[in-house]
Design a protein around this motif. Structure first.
Motif, short mmCIF file in Angstrom:
data_model
loop_
_atom_site.label_atom_id
_atom_site.label_comp_id
_atom_site.label_asym_id
_atom_site.label_seq_id
_atom_site.Cartn_x
_atom_site.Cartn_y
_atom_site.Cartn_z
N MET A 1 -1.45 0.33 -12.89
CA MET A 1 -2.31 1.49 -12.66
C MET A 1 -2.53 2.30 -13.94
O MET A 1 -3.62 2.81 -14.17
CB MET A 1 -1.73 2.36 -11.55
CG MET A 1 -1.83 1.69 -10.19
SD MET A 1 -1.08 2.63 -8.87
CE MET A 1 -2.26 3.95 -8.72
N THR A 2 -1.52 2.38 -14.78
CA THR A 2 -1.68 3.06 -16.07
C THR A 2 -2.66 2.31 -16.95
O THR A 2 -3.51 2.91 -17.61
CB THR A 2 -0.31 3.20 -16.78
OG1 THR A 2 0.58 3.92 -15.92
CG2 THR A 2 -0.44 3.91 -18.10
N PHE B 1 1.76 10.06 -9.92
CA PHE B 1 0.86 10.32 -11.04
C PHE B 1 0.35 11.76 -10.99
O PHE B 1 0.20 12.40 -12.02
CB PHE B 1 -0.34 9.37 -11.01
CG PHE B 1 -0.10 8.04 -11.66
CD1 PHE B 1 1.15 7.61 -12.04
CD2 PHE B 1 -1.17 7.18 -11.87
CE1 PHE B 1 1.35 6.37 -12.62
CE2 PHE B 1 -0.98 5.95 -12.46
CZ PHE B 1 0.28 5.54 -12.83
N PHE B 2 0.05 12.24 -9.79
CA PHE B 2 -0.48 13.59 -9.63
C PHE B 2 0.62 14.63 -9.40
O PHE B 2 0.35 15.82 -9.37
CB PHE B 2 -1.48 13.63 -8.47
CG PHE B 2 -2.74 12.88 -8.76
CD1 PHE B 2 -3.68 13.38 -9.64
CD2 PHE B 2 -2.97 11.65 -8.17
CE1 PHE B 2 -4.85 12.68 -9.92
CE2 PHE B 2 -4.12 10.95 -8.44
CZ PHE B 2 -5.06 11.47 -9.31
N PHE C 1 -6.14 2.92 -15.65
CA PHE C 1 -6.56 4.26 -16.01
C PHE C 1 -7.02 4.31 -17.48
O PHE C 1 -8.07 4.87 -17.79
CB PHE C 1 -5.43 5.26 -15.77
CG PHE C 1 -5.75 6.66 -16.16
CD1 PHE C 1 -6.66 7.41 -15.42
CD2 PHE C 1 -5.15 7.25 -17.26
CE1 PHE C 1 -6.96 8.71 -15.78
CE2 PHE C 1 -5.44 8.55 -17.63
CZ PHE C 1 -6.35 9.29 -16.88
N VAL D 1 1.77 1.62 -3.65
CA VAL D 1 0.63 2.13 -4.42
C VAL D 1 0.45 3.62 -4.14
O VAL D 1 0.23 4.42 -5.06
CB VAL D 1 -0.66 1.33 -4.08
CG1 VAL D 1 -1.89 2.01 -4.64
CG2 VAL D 1 -0.55 -0.09 -4.60
N GLY D 2 0.53 4.01 -2.88
CA GLY D 2 0.39 5.42 -2.53
C GLY D 2 1.46 6.29 -3.17
O GLY D 2 1.18 7.40 -3.63
N TRP E 1 0.82 -1.21 0.00
CA TRP E 1 0.00 0.00 0.00
C TRP E 1 0.86 1.26 0.00
O TRP E 1 0.44 2.28 -0.57
CB TRP E 1 -0.98 -0.01 1.17
CG TRP E 1 -2.01 -1.09 0.97
CD1 TRP E 1 -2.14 -2.23 1.70
CD2 TRP E 1 -3.00 -1.17 -0.06
NE1 TRP E 1 -3.17 -3.00 1.20
CE2 TRP E 1 -3.70 -2.37 0.11
CE3 TRP E 1 -3.35 -0.34 -1.12
CZ2 TRP E 1 -4.75 -2.76 -0.72
CZ3 TRP E 1 -4.39 -0.73 -1.95
CH2 TRP E 1 -5.07 -1.92 -1.75
N LEU F 1 0.61 6.60 -6.89
CA LEU F 1 -0.50 7.54 -7.06
C LEU F 1 -0.04 8.98 -6.88
O LEU F 1 -0.41 9.87 -7.66
CB LEU F 1 -1.62 7.24 -6.06
CG LEU F 1 -2.62 6.18 -6.45
CD1 LEU F 1 -3.58 5.89 -5.29
CD2 LEU F 1 -3.40 6.61 -7.67
N GLN G 1 4.06 14.23 -4.59
CA GLN G 1 4.80 13.47 -3.59
C GLN G 1 5.77 14.36 -2.83
O GLN G 1 6.47 15.19 -3.41
CB GLN G 1 5.56 12.33 -4.26
CG GLN G 1 6.16 11.37 -3.27
CD GLN G 1 6.65 10.11 -3.96
OE1 GLN G 1 6.97 10.13 -5.12
NE2 GLN G 1 6.71 9.04 -3.22
#
Length: 77
Positions: free
Chosen positions: A54-55, A26-27, A58, A19-20, A16, A23, A30
């Motif tokens: 994840m890509t 991606f935005f 999406f 994953v965090g 996790w 993510l 971080q």
């Protein structure tokens, strides 16, 4: 006193946390503390696999949304 050969390795990141971190990347939000943690104790293969999955998710979600919109647009006319 500890010798250089017996330095403790940082704890590995959990699924996790990986994953965090992906993510957040991606935005583009971080923190530098998390980035340093990722580079010091993260597994590059895990980051790559999570990012690719994840890509793909999406991209599939965008395809599904467009198909849904087109379906409703065609059936409404």
């Amino acid at each position: 006193m500890t010798s250089p050969d017996h330095q403790t390795k940082p704890a590995r990141l959990s699924f996790w946390q990986t994953v965090g971190s992906v993510l957040a990347s991606f935005f583009g939000v971080q923190s530098s503390k998390a980035r340093k943690r990722d580079f010091s104790s993260g597994n590059p293969v895990a980051f790559f696999v999570v990012a690719v999955v994840m890509t793909g998710l999406f991209a599939l979600s965008l395809i599904a949304i467009v198909r849904l919109i087109l379906h409703f647009a065609v059936s409404a006319s």
